[in-house]
Design an enzyme around this catalytic site. Sequence first.
Site, PDB file in Angstrom:
ATOM      1  N   HIS A   1       0.872  -1.177   0.000  1.00 24.71           N
ATOM      2  CA  HIS A   1       0.000   0.000   0.000  1.00 24.71           C
ATOM      3  C   HIS A   1       0.910   1.228   0.000  1.00 24.71           C
ATOM      4  O   HIS A   1       2.021   1.173   0.541  1.00 24.71           O
ATOM      5  CB  HIS A   1      -0.839  -0.060   1.283  1.00 24.71           C
ATOM      6  CG  HIS A   1      -1.914   0.971   1.400  1.00 24.71           C
ATOM      7  ND1 HIS A   1      -1.655   2.277   1.742  1.00 24.71           N
ATOM      8  CD2 HIS A   1      -3.259   0.892   1.239  1.00 24.71           C
ATOM      9  CE1 HIS A   1      -2.799   2.950   1.801  1.00 24.71           C
ATOM     10  NE2 HIS A   1      -3.794   2.124   1.498  1.00 24.71           N
TER      11      HIS A   1
ATOM     12  N   GLN B   1      -4.220  -5.365   6.930  1.00 27.81           N
ATOM     13  CA  GLN B   1      -5.198  -6.271   6.311  1.00 27.81           C
ATOM     14  C   GLN B   1      -5.146  -7.696   6.874  1.00 27.81           C
ATOM     15  O   GLN B   1      -5.797  -8.590   6.334  1.00 27.81           O
ATOM     16  CB  GLN B   1      -4.988  -6.324   4.791  1.00 27.81           C
ATOM     17  CG  GLN B   1      -5.213  -4.996   4.091  1.00 27.81           C
ATOM     18  CD  GLN B   1      -6.682  -4.566   4.074  1.00 27.81           C
ATOM     19  OE1 GLN B   1      -7.595  -5.361   4.305  1.00 27.81           O
ATOM     20  NE2 GLN B   1      -6.915  -3.287   3.811  1.00 27.81           N
TER      21      GLN B   1
ATOM     22  N   LYS C   1     -10.250  -0.907  10.672  1.00 26.25           N
ATOM     23  CA  LYS C   1     -10.360  -2.114   9.839  1.00 26.25           C
ATOM     24  C   LYS C   1     -10.609  -3.355  10.702  1.00 26.25           C
ATOM     25  O   LYS C   1     -10.736  -4.463  10.207  1.00 26.25           O
ATOM     26  CB  LYS C   1      -9.083  -2.290   9.007  1.00 26.25           C
ATOM     27  CG  LYS C   1      -8.891  -1.190   7.963  1.00 26.25           C
ATOM     28  CD  LYS C   1      -7.690  -1.477   7.105  1.00 26.25           C
ATOM     29  CE  LYS C   1      -7.192  -0.245   6.357  1.00 26.25           C
ATOM     30  NZ  LYS C   1      -7.979   0.083   5.178  1.00 26.25           N
TER      31      LYS C   1
END
Length: 406
Positions: free
Chosen positions: A123, A203, A226
Amino acid sequence: MSLDVHKIRNDFPILSQEVYKKPLVYFDNGATTQKPQIVIDEEIKVYSQENSNIHRGVHYLSEQLTQRYEDARKTVQSFINAEHNHEIVFTSGTTEAINLVAFSFGEQYVAEGDEIIVSTMEHHANIVPWQMLCDRKKAKLKIIPINDKGELLIDEYKKLISDKTKIVAVNHVSNVLGTVNDIKQIIDIAHKYDIPVLIDGAQSIQHEKVDVKEYDCDFFVFSGHKLYGPTGIGVLYGKEKWLNSIPPYKTGGEMIKKVSFEKTTFNELPFKFEAGTPNYTSAIGLAAAINYIDNIGLDNIALYEKELLDYATQKLGSIKGLNIIGTADNKVSVFSFDLENIHHYDAGMIIDKMGIAVRTGHHCAEPLMNRFNVEGTIRASFSFYNTKEEIDKLYDAILTVQQMFA
Ligand code: PLP
């Protein structure tokens, strides 16, 4: 399946709404996850009953809330199995945590001619801070390549390591491909040469059990939003020896021991890295989210999400003209694809009108898009509150898009 998805959905008030007069299908969990009522309630409780600035007061509210904030730190410590609670630094998110390490570690340890290793599938948050550090210090960024399935080429990684390598920074899971990287192997290889490793866990933290002691990583970072928690809160885990040996990133109140106009000395860990009034409300909300996830069990979550991914791969993968981007052997429930002759943005707009939220674009991973020779992808990222029936709706929506462009 030991997870009652219909009961779980009732915990998330946002999921019961309609958009465009259709039941909302929320497949944008990679960008941010929805919040269970228990997390929302916790934040309301802080503001309506407990609010007071922490760490500075002798009065009742301040002392109580300071305790709650420090308890939240212990909840995070135990969730990722860190050795010490002072190895947990609250930040505003993954991005700030990586910037902190790139700045503070860089100030201390990186000099002209040194090298930093990242990977093709990072990212932008795990590229740009290192790139800027390299510019400041005249150091060099080295990139681990990937294969066509979206897996790191470990032999190539080994070749990049040299006596100039100062740190390796890679993600645990790719936000675009869903690839789960073998971070234990990556860390073991770096440690043979005494090179520290930062793992971007933005993630992975919501999909599988993280154990920083088992990985032996030097830094591990993630975002609360998240992980079903509030926005504006994140975590930097750092081994005590590293956090003690690098300078502060932000300066101001709370992070000092003593200030005079001649000299300032810094507070002990973790306060040295938490300048200013911290986001205590969200830290407490994050602890509520972690307790909620722990109750369901990350093993149950991982099993169910794997079922969703397998179902989507088989069903959506059968659509002619749909190309899956990211076919690693070890993946979490992230499903990226493109549709032949249809721009991802057009497809996303039409899918949205059917009540289905997917993300389109480069997903803040432009170098990865270049590697796959695409401008962007359509990404459906599944959570344990999603269902196979919702994937069926996405299947129908994709067929409609294709018919419209035929
Ligand atoms: N790293 C990865 C792998 C991500 O997926 C993201 C966000 O999508 C980030 C870093 C940045 O996270 P945040 O915007 O919460 O700081």
